[in-house]
Design a protein around this motif. Structure first.
Motif, PDB file in Angstrom:
ATOM      1  N   ILE A  80       0.745  -1.169  -0.049  1.00  0.00           N
ATOM      2  CA  ILE A  80       0.051  -0.023  -0.301  1.00  0.00           C
ATOM      3  C   ILE A  80       0.965   1.145  -0.072  1.00  0.00           C
ATOM      4  CG2 ILE A  80      -1.717   1.398   1.444  1.00  0.00           C
ATOM      5  CD1 ILE A  80      -2.383  -1.331   2.423  1.00  0.00           C
ATOM      6  N   ILE A  81       0.540   2.403  -0.887  1.00  0.00           N
ATOM      7  CA  ILE A  81       1.241   3.583  -0.759  1.00  0.00           C
ATOM      8  C   ILE A  81      -0.018   4.434  -0.582  1.00  0.00           C
ATOM      9  CG2 ILE A  81       2.252   4.866  -2.347  1.00  0.00           C
ATOM     10  CD1 ILE A  81       3.604   3.022  -3.999  1.00  0.00           C
ATOM     11  N   ALA A  82       0.496   5.151   0.410  1.00  0.00           N
ATOM     12  CA  ALA A  82      -0.571   6.383   0.905  1.00  0.00           C
ATOM     13  C   ALA A  82       0.054   7.722   0.778  1.00  0.00           C
ATOM     14  CB  ALA A  82      -0.891   6.050   2.308  1.00  0.00           C
ATOM     15  N   THR A  83      -0.149   8.501  -0.097  1.00  0.00           N
ATOM     16  CA  THR A  83       0.232   9.845  -0.230  1.00  0.00           C
ATOM     17  C   THR A  83      -0.420  10.764   0.557  1.00  0.00           C
ATOM     18  OG1 THR A  83      -1.123  10.369  -2.188  1.00  0.00           O
ATOM     19  CG2 THR A  83       0.891   9.453  -2.722  1.00  0.00           C
ATOM     20  N   MET A  84       0.333  11.710   1.294  1.00  0.00           N
ATOM     21  CA  MET A  84      -0.325  12.411   2.485  1.00  0.00           C
ATOM     22  C   MET A  84       0.010  14.013   2.164  1.00  0.00           C
ATOM     23  SD  MET A  84       2.262  11.249   5.340  1.00  0.00           S
ATOM     24  CE  MET A  84       3.203  12.452   5.951  1.00  0.00           C
ATOM     25  N   GLY A  85      -0.737  14.974   2.717  1.00  0.00           N
ATOM     26  CA  GLY A  85      -0.117  16.336   2.845  1.00  0.00           C
ATOM     27  C   GLY A  85       0.789  16.453   4.083  1.00  0.00           C
ATOM     28  N   LEU A  86       0.070  17.173   5.234  1.00  0.00           N
ATOM     29  CA  LEU A  86       0.933  17.384   6.294  1.00  0.00           C
ATOM     30  C   LEU A  86       0.980  16.183   7.545  1.00  0.00           C
ATOM     31  CD1 LEU A  86       2.078  19.672   8.049  1.00  0.00           C
ATOM     32  CD2 LEU A  86       0.062  20.386   8.931  1.00  0.00           C
ATOM     33  N   PHE A  87       0.436  15.308   7.348  1.00  0.00           N
ATOM     34  CA  PHE A  87       0.093  14.285   8.239  1.00  0.00           C
ATOM     35  C   PHE A  87      -0.990  13.192   7.648  1.00  0.00           C
ATOM     36  CE2 PHE A  87      -4.156  14.767   9.797  1.00  0.00           C
ATOM     37  CZ  PHE A  87      -4.317  16.055   9.762  1.00  0.00           C
ATOM     38  N   SER A  88      -0.540  11.731   7.877  1.00  0.00           N
ATOM     39  CA  SER A  88      -1.337  10.803   7.362  1.00  0.00           C
ATOM     40  C   SER A  88      -2.220   9.945   8.135  1.00  0.00           C
ATOM     41  CB  SER A  88      -0.483   9.892   6.694  1.00  0.00           C
ATOM     42  OG  SER A  88       0.259   9.209   7.848  1.00  0.00           O
ATOM     43  N   ARG A  97      -5.963  -3.413   7.052  1.00  0.00           N
ATOM     44  CA  ARG A  97      -6.828  -4.166   7.878  1.00  0.00           C
ATOM     45  C   ARG A  97      -8.360  -4.498   7.286  1.00  0.00           C
ATOM     46  NH1 ARG A  97      -4.744  -0.422  11.296  1.00  0.00           N
ATOM     47  NH2 ARG A  97      -6.553   0.935  11.369  1.00  0.00           N
ATOM     48  N   LEU A  98      -8.837  -3.613   6.301  1.00  0.00           N
ATOM     49  CA  LEU A  98      -9.882  -3.974   5.491  1.00  0.00           C
ATOM     50  C   LEU A  98      -9.498  -5.032   4.494  1.00  0.00           C
ATOM     51  CD1 LEU A  98     -12.842  -3.153   4.915  1.00  0.00           C
ATOM     52  CD2 LEU A  98     -11.894  -1.442   2.981  1.00  0.00           C
ATOM     53  N   LEU A  99      -8.416  -4.889   3.701  1.00  0.00           N
ATOM     54  CA  LEU A  99      -8.118  -5.756   2.781  1.00  0.00           C
ATOM     55  C   LEU A  99      -7.621  -7.358   3.591  1.00  0.00           C
ATOM     56  CD1 LEU A  99      -5.794  -3.597   0.518  1.00  0.00           C
ATOM     57  CD2 LEU A  99      -7.814  -4.902  -0.264  1.00  0.00           C
ATOM     58  N   LYS A 100      -7.039  -7.248   4.630  1.00  0.00           N
ATOM     59  CA  LYS A 100      -6.809  -8.433   5.284  1.00  0.00           C
ATOM     60  C   LYS A 100      -8.087  -9.188   5.624  1.00  0.00           C
ATOM     61  CE  LYS A 100      -3.324  -9.934   8.983  1.00  0.00           C
ATOM     62  NZ  LYS A 100      -2.775  -9.458   9.961  1.00  0.00           N
ATOM     63  N   ASN A 101      -9.239  -8.660   6.142  1.00  0.00           N
ATOM     64  CA  ASN A 101     -10.671  -8.928   6.212  1.00  0.00           C
ATOM     65  C   ASN A 101     -10.976  -9.861   5.193  1.00  0.00           C
ATOM     66  OD1 ASN A 101     -10.604  -8.066   8.914  1.00  0.00           O
ATOM     67  ND2 ASN A 101     -11.852  -6.447   8.395  1.00  0.00           N
ATOM     68  N   TYR A 102     -10.568  -9.393   3.955  1.00  0.00           N
ATOM     69  CA  TYR A 102     -11.241 -10.016   2.697  1.00  0.00           C
ATOM     70  C   TYR A 102      -9.973 -11.400   2.194  1.00  0.00           C
ATOM     71  CZ  TYR A 102     -14.512  -6.505   2.713  1.00  0.00           C
ATOM     72  OH  TYR A 102     -15.421  -5.393   3.108  1.00  0.00           O
ATOM     73  N   GLY A 103      -8.979 -11.517   3.059  1.00  0.00           N
ATOM     74  CA  GLY A 103      -7.971 -12.706   2.839  1.00  0.00           C
ATOM     75  C   GLY A 103      -6.700 -12.121   1.911  1.00  0.00           C
ATOM     76  N   ALA A 104      -6.662 -11.059   1.902  1.00  0.00           N
ATOM     77  CA  ALA A 104      -5.316 -10.327   1.361  1.00  0.00           C
ATOM     78  C   ALA A 104      -3.960 -10.693   2.351  1.00  0.00           C
ATOM     79  CB  ALA A 104      -5.442  -8.849   1.088  1.00  0.00           C
ATOM     80  N   VAL A 105      -2.862 -10.727   1.554  1.00  0.00           N
ATOM     81  CA  VAL A 105      -1.684 -10.720   2.485  1.00  0.00           C
ATOM     82  C   VAL A 105      -1.037  -9.319   2.276  1.00  0.00           C
ATOM     83  CG1 VAL A 105       0.460 -11.926   2.776  1.00  0.00           C
ATOM     84  CG2 VAL A 105      -1.433 -13.135   2.304  1.00  0.00           C
ATOM     85  N   ILE A 106      -0.882  -8.624   3.309  1.00  0.00           N
ATOM     86  CA  ILE A 106      -0.331  -7.269   3.181  1.00  0.00           C
ATOM     87  C   ILE A 106       1.104  -7.229   3.429  1.00  0.00           C
ATOM     88  CG2 ILE A 106      -0.374  -5.019   4.306  1.00  0.00           C
ATOM     89  CD1 ILE A 106      -3.063  -5.971   2.961  1.00  0.00           C
ATOM     90  N   ALA A 107       2.005  -7.044   2.443  1.00  0.00           N
ATOM     91  CA  ALA A 107       3.368  -7.026   2.241  1.00  0.00           C
ATOM     92  C   ALA A 107       4.110  -5.825   2.896  1.00  0.00           C
ATOM     93  CB  ALA A 107       3.603  -7.195   0.825  1.00  0.00           C
ATOM     94  N   GLY A 108       3.327  -4.568   2.875  1.00  0.00           N
ATOM     95  CA  GLY A 108       3.907  -3.585   3.610  1.00  0.00           C
ATOM     96  C   GLY A 108       3.082  -2.272   3.208  1.00  0.00           C
TER      97      GLY A 108
END
Length: 138
Positions: A80-88, A97-108
């Motif tokens: 996951i890449i989350a772009t942000m302004g001042l804070f994220s 967490r949402l993707l994990k609930n649907y069976g995804a493996v989160i690499a980072g």
């Protein structure tokens, strides 16, 4: 590796493209608004998801996309890449967490501070020179 993104200003698309380019997949990113994106996700096991953090949260359009297509995430390795302004806030963690609930493996996940694109918030503004220096880091 397939990249999908939601990007109103082009900042997030740029980041996903740059990430994929480093792994020699430079022509393999798709907007979630592109009909081809779902087919690419289904046919690949390594997915990069990018979006701008909005009010310390995942954008509603991206959340809806993940939830509506919940059947395609099972067993997918996702970065996951989350772009942000001042804070994220917890922008990448929420979708992880949402993707994990649907069976995804989160690499980072990665939070990237971007040049500002918010015109009505003085706290988030930076000079043109500062903007260029942020882009040069990528």
């Amino acid at each position: 590796m397939t990249g999908i993104y939601f990007s109103g200003t082009g900042n997030t698309k740029f980041c996903v493209d740059k990430f994929l380019e480093e792994y020699d997949y430079s022509k393999n990113s798709f907007s979630i608004e592109d009909n081809e994106a779902l087919e690419k996700i289904k046919s690949d096991n390594e997915i990069v998801i990018g979006y701008p953090v909005q009010y310390s949260n995942i954008p509603k359009i991206m959340r809806d996309y993940i939830v509506y297509n919940r059947h395609i995430w099972k067993g997918k390795n996702i970065f996951i890449i989350a772009t942000m302004g001042l804070f994220s806030g917890d922008g990448a963690g929420i979708s992880a967490r949402l993707l994990k609930n649907y069976g995804a493996v989160i690499a980072g996940g990665l939070h990237l501070k971007m040049p500002d694109s918010i015109c009505d918030e003085k706290a988030l503004k930076c000079s043109f020179k500062e903007r260029l220096s942020l882009l040069m880091v990528l």
